[in-house]
Design a protein around this motif. Structure first.
Motif, PDB file in Angstrom:
ATOM      1  N   TYR A   1       9.069 120.454 -93.196  1.00 26.48           N
ATOM      2  CA  TYR A   1       9.400 121.779 -93.705  1.00 26.48           C
ATOM      3  C   TYR A   1      10.542 121.656 -94.703  1.00 26.48           C
TER       4      TYR A   1
ATOM      5  N   GLN B   1      13.715 123.922 -96.526  1.00 26.65           N
ATOM      6  CA  GLN B   1      14.516 125.137 -96.437  1.00 26.65           C
ATOM      7  C   GLN B   1      15.427 125.222 -97.649  1.00 26.65           C
TER       8      GLN B   1
ATOM      9  N   PHE C   1      13.372 119.400 -93.203  1.00 32.15           N
ATOM     10  CA  PHE C   1      13.350 119.216 -91.754  1.00 32.15           C
ATOM     11  C   PHE C   1      12.008 118.637 -91.328  1.00 32.15           C
TER      12      PHE C   1
ATOM     13  N   PHE D   1      12.704 120.012 -83.645  1.00 31.44           N
ATOM     14  CA  PHE D   1      13.140 119.739 -85.004  1.00 31.44           C
ATOM     15  C   PHE D   1      14.218 118.667 -85.035  1.00 31.44           C
ATOM     16  N   GLY D   2      14.194 117.889 -86.100  1.00 32.38           N
ATOM     17  CA  GLY D   2      15.262 116.938 -86.358  1.00 32.38           C
ATOM     18  C   GLY D   2      16.448 117.624 -87.018  1.00 32.38           C
ATOM     19  N   SER D   3      17.477 116.846 -87.296  1.00 33.62           N
ATOM     20  CA  SER D   3      18.714 117.399 -87.865  1.00 33.62           C
ATOM     21  C   SER D   3      18.608 117.694 -89.353  1.00 33.62           C
ATOM     22  N   GLY D   4      17.549 117.205 -89.969  1.00 32.85           N
ATOM     23  CA  GLY D   4      17.336 117.506 -91.379  1.00 32.85           C
ATOM     24  C   GLY D   4      17.979 116.501 -92.321  1.00 32.85           C
TER      25      GLY D   4
END
Lengths: 116, 111
Positions: free
Chosen positions: A35, A37, A91, A107-110
């Motif tokens: 994803y 953002q 992400f 979700f991972g930390s991005g």
């Protein structure tokens, strides 16, 4: 249980360079999602992969973006010839089942990509 | 195309007050998720709602799902400062296996 691991956490690239973002799903999860953002916005779906297969890439820009999830190793999101508009947080999420199931998506930390 | 709308977009509330965040979506789905995001951080899963009428509570937060009305609510009871964050709802479009996120509600709890 290490969770979804993404690296790097921050990535700075000059316009025209390539960016490679990595994601290792949670142990036991074989479904990976990417994803994007943009600042002050919600997350937008890009691509859904299983091992060695792209299942749904309907959210991927047609050019410069590609994703893979090889048999061994992490999933990679690759952005070629980056432009300023690619600056965003990316992400990765994983799930044990298609459609998340009861556990949903983790979700991972991005990776925060900045293009200068 | 599935659309997910949240309101309000921004909410400033005093500690101790109650409030509700609304999440409307445009097509049939029976899987809805609520996430919390702190500035510069990842998404923390709050609730997974998998059926019509589902209600889940954790501390001062309670989420519900009405699939007939295509509406989910996140109710905050007696807010505290630590709840300040952005809250997202997301709808799973079933066989498509991807989440469509709402625009987010930025909650600020003041003393």
């Amino acid at each position: 249980n290490a969770g979804v691991m993404q690296n790097p956490r921050h990535l700075v690239r000059r316009r025209g360079q390539e960016a490679r973002l990595r994601c290792s799903p949670m142990k036991g999860h074989s479904h990976v999602y990417w994803y994007r953002q943009l600042p002050e916005e919600g997350l937008k779906f890009m691509v859904y992969l299983q091992k060695e297969n792209i299942i749904d890439e309907s959210g991927m820009p047609k050019e410069r973006f590609s994703a893979e999830f090889p048999k061994e190793g992490p999933s990679i999101l690759r952005i070629q010839q980056v432009v300023r508009g690619d600056s965003a947080a990316y992400f990765c999420a994983s799930s044990p089942l298609q459609s998340g199931g009861r556990g949903g998506y983790t979700f991972g930390s991005g990776t925060r990509l900045t293009v200068v | 195309e599935l659309k997910v709308e949240q309101n309000p977009l921004f909410l400033s509330m005093q500690e101790g007050k109650n409030y509700t965040i609304y999440c409307n979506y445009s097509t049939t789905s029976d899987r809805l998720y609520w996430y919390r995001q702190d500035p510069g951080k990842s998404l923390e899963s709050l609730f997974v709602l998998l059926s019509n009428g589902a209600v889940k509570q954790e501390g001062r937060l309670m989420a519900s799902l009405d699939t007939k009305a295509r509406l989910s609510t996140l109710h905050i009871t007696a807010a505290v400062h630590d709840l300040s964050a952005t809250y997202f709802c997301a709808v799973d479009s079933g066989t498509a296996s991807k989440l469509t996120f709402g625009t987010g509600t930025r909650l600020q709890v003041t003393l």
